[in-house]
Design a protein around this motif. Structure first.
Motif, PDB file in Angstrom:
ATOM      1  N   ILE A 142      45.523  48.798  37.527  1.00 19.55           N
ATOM      2  CA  ILE A 142      44.316  48.649  37.147  1.00 19.55           C
ATOM      3  C   ILE A 142      43.441  49.885  37.317  1.00 19.55           C
ATOM      4  O   ILE A 142      44.130  50.812  36.353  1.00 19.55           O
ATOM      5  CB  ILE A 142      44.115  48.948  38.891  1.00 19.55           C
ATOM      6  N   TRP A 188      38.830  48.484  47.475  1.00 21.43           N
ATOM      7  CA  TRP A 188      38.741  46.741  47.509  1.00 21.43           C
ATOM      8  C   TRP A 188      38.277  46.167  49.376  1.00 21.43           C
ATOM      9  O   TRP A 188      38.202  46.986  50.163  1.00 21.43           O
ATOM     10  CB  TRP A 188      39.639  46.417  47.178  1.00 21.43           C
ATOM     11  N   THR A 189      37.330  44.665  49.267  1.00 22.04           N
ATOM     12  CA  THR A 189      36.823  44.671  49.921  1.00 22.04           C
ATOM     13  C   THR A 189      36.722  43.273  49.935  1.00 22.04           C
ATOM     14  O   THR A 189      37.759  42.886  48.422  1.00 22.04           O
ATOM     15  CB  THR A 189      35.199  44.507  50.299  1.00 22.04           C
ATOM     16  N   GLU A 193      34.893  36.586  43.199  1.00 21.60           N
ATOM     17  CA  GLU A 193      36.091  37.287  43.443  1.00 21.60           C
ATOM     18  C   GLU A 193      36.506  37.820  42.869  1.00 21.60           C
ATOM     19  O   GLU A 193      36.146  36.618  41.379  1.00 21.60           O
ATOM     20  CB  GLU A 193      36.080  36.030  44.765  1.00 21.60           C
ATOM     21  N   PHE A 227      45.037  48.424  49.854  1.00 25.45           N
ATOM     22  CA  PHE A 227      43.843  48.292  48.843  1.00 25.45           C
ATOM     23  C   PHE A 227      42.764  48.831  48.883  1.00 25.45           C
ATOM     24  O   PHE A 227      41.913  49.342  48.344  1.00 25.45           O
ATOM     25  CB  PHE A 227      43.946  46.857  48.447  1.00 25.45           C
ATOM     26  N   GLY A 228      41.769  48.689  50.086  1.00 26.22           N
ATOM     27  CA  GLY A 228      40.587  48.803  50.847  1.00 26.22           C
ATOM     28  C   GLY A 228      41.375  50.364  50.848  1.00 26.22           C
ATOM     29  O   GLY A 228      39.738  50.984  50.675  1.00 26.22           O
ATOM     30  N   ILE A 246      39.661  38.931  47.152  1.00 25.23           N
ATOM     31  CA  ILE A 246      39.327  40.366  46.598  1.00 25.23           C
ATOM     32  C   ILE A 246      37.970  40.236  45.972  1.00 25.23           C
ATOM     33  O   ILE A 246      38.108  39.693  45.233  1.00 25.23           O
ATOM     34  CB  ILE A 246      41.092  40.825  45.738  1.00 25.23           C
ATOM     35  N   ARG A 247      37.404  40.526  46.870  1.00 23.05           N
ATOM     36  CA  ARG A 247      35.522  40.958  46.315  1.00 23.05           C
ATOM     37  C   ARG A 247      35.476  41.557  45.046  1.00 23.05           C
ATOM     38  O   ARG A 247      36.598  42.414  44.616  1.00 23.05           O
ATOM     39  CB  ARG A 247      34.145  41.176  46.864  1.00 23.05           C
ATOM     40  N   ALA A 284      34.094  43.872  41.743  1.00 18.98           N
ATOM     41  CA  ALA A 284      33.617  45.302  42.022  1.00 18.98           C
ATOM     42  C   ALA A 284      32.333  44.914  42.081  1.00 18.98           C
ATOM     43  O   ALA A 284      31.110  45.886  43.443  1.00 18.98           O
ATOM     44  CB  ALA A 284      33.518  45.874  40.551  1.00 18.98           C
ATOM     45  N   LYS A 335      45.640  44.442  52.440  1.00 20.63           N
ATOM     46  CA  LYS A 335      43.815  45.132  53.031  1.00 20.63           C
ATOM     47  C   LYS A 335      44.094  46.171  53.743  1.00 20.63           C
ATOM     48  O   LYS A 335      43.254  46.917  52.316  1.00 20.63           O
ATOM     49  CB  LYS A 335      43.202  43.878  54.268  1.00 20.63           C
TER      50      LYS A 335
END
Length: 117
Positions: free
Chosen positions: A70, A31-32, A51, A25-26, A43-44, A46, A22
């Motif tokens: 990505i 990412w949130t 998700e 990636f955050g 993973i929310r 964008a 987390k």
């Protein structure tokens, strides 16, 4: 978020250390997450609507798994952020038809790629 017939709906990544994944990636991609206790994080999307994937500490990363790619508007800045976060760059960056890309290994042992123009 509407589901689309026969479209990829969700990508789940192995995350042997959920908090490290987390944080990575955050920090690198912004990412949130939706936390579902100590054993899973969604993973929310964008746009904030639903998700697009999850981080699963019970899963194991391995070679031959599907490659998650990505997109980046600034590949060089993303490359720097990935390196600064301590993730090993495993390929590239290199040119390919349509742009440039590089591959890296995340804290959970998954190989991912980033591409941009």
């Amino acid at each position: 978020m509407a589901n689309t017939h026969h479209a990829i709906n969700y990508v789940e990544l192995a995350a042997t250390d959920l908090q490290a994944s987390k944080d990575f990636f955050g920090g690198v991609f912004g990412w949130t997450f939706n936390d579902y206790g100590p054993d899973y994080a969604g993973i929310r999307a964008a746009d904030g609507d639903g998700e697009v994937g999850g981080l699963n500490p019970a899963a194991s990363a391995g070679s031959g798994a599907p490659l998650v790619i990505i997109y980046s508007d600034d590949l060089d800045a993303t490359l720097t952020a990935v390196r600064d976060a301590g993730a090993p760059i495993t390929e590239g960056p290199y040119d390919f038809p349509g742009g440039r890309r590089f591959h890296f290994t995340d804290p959970g042992g998954n190989q991912l790629a980033v591409w941009g123009s």
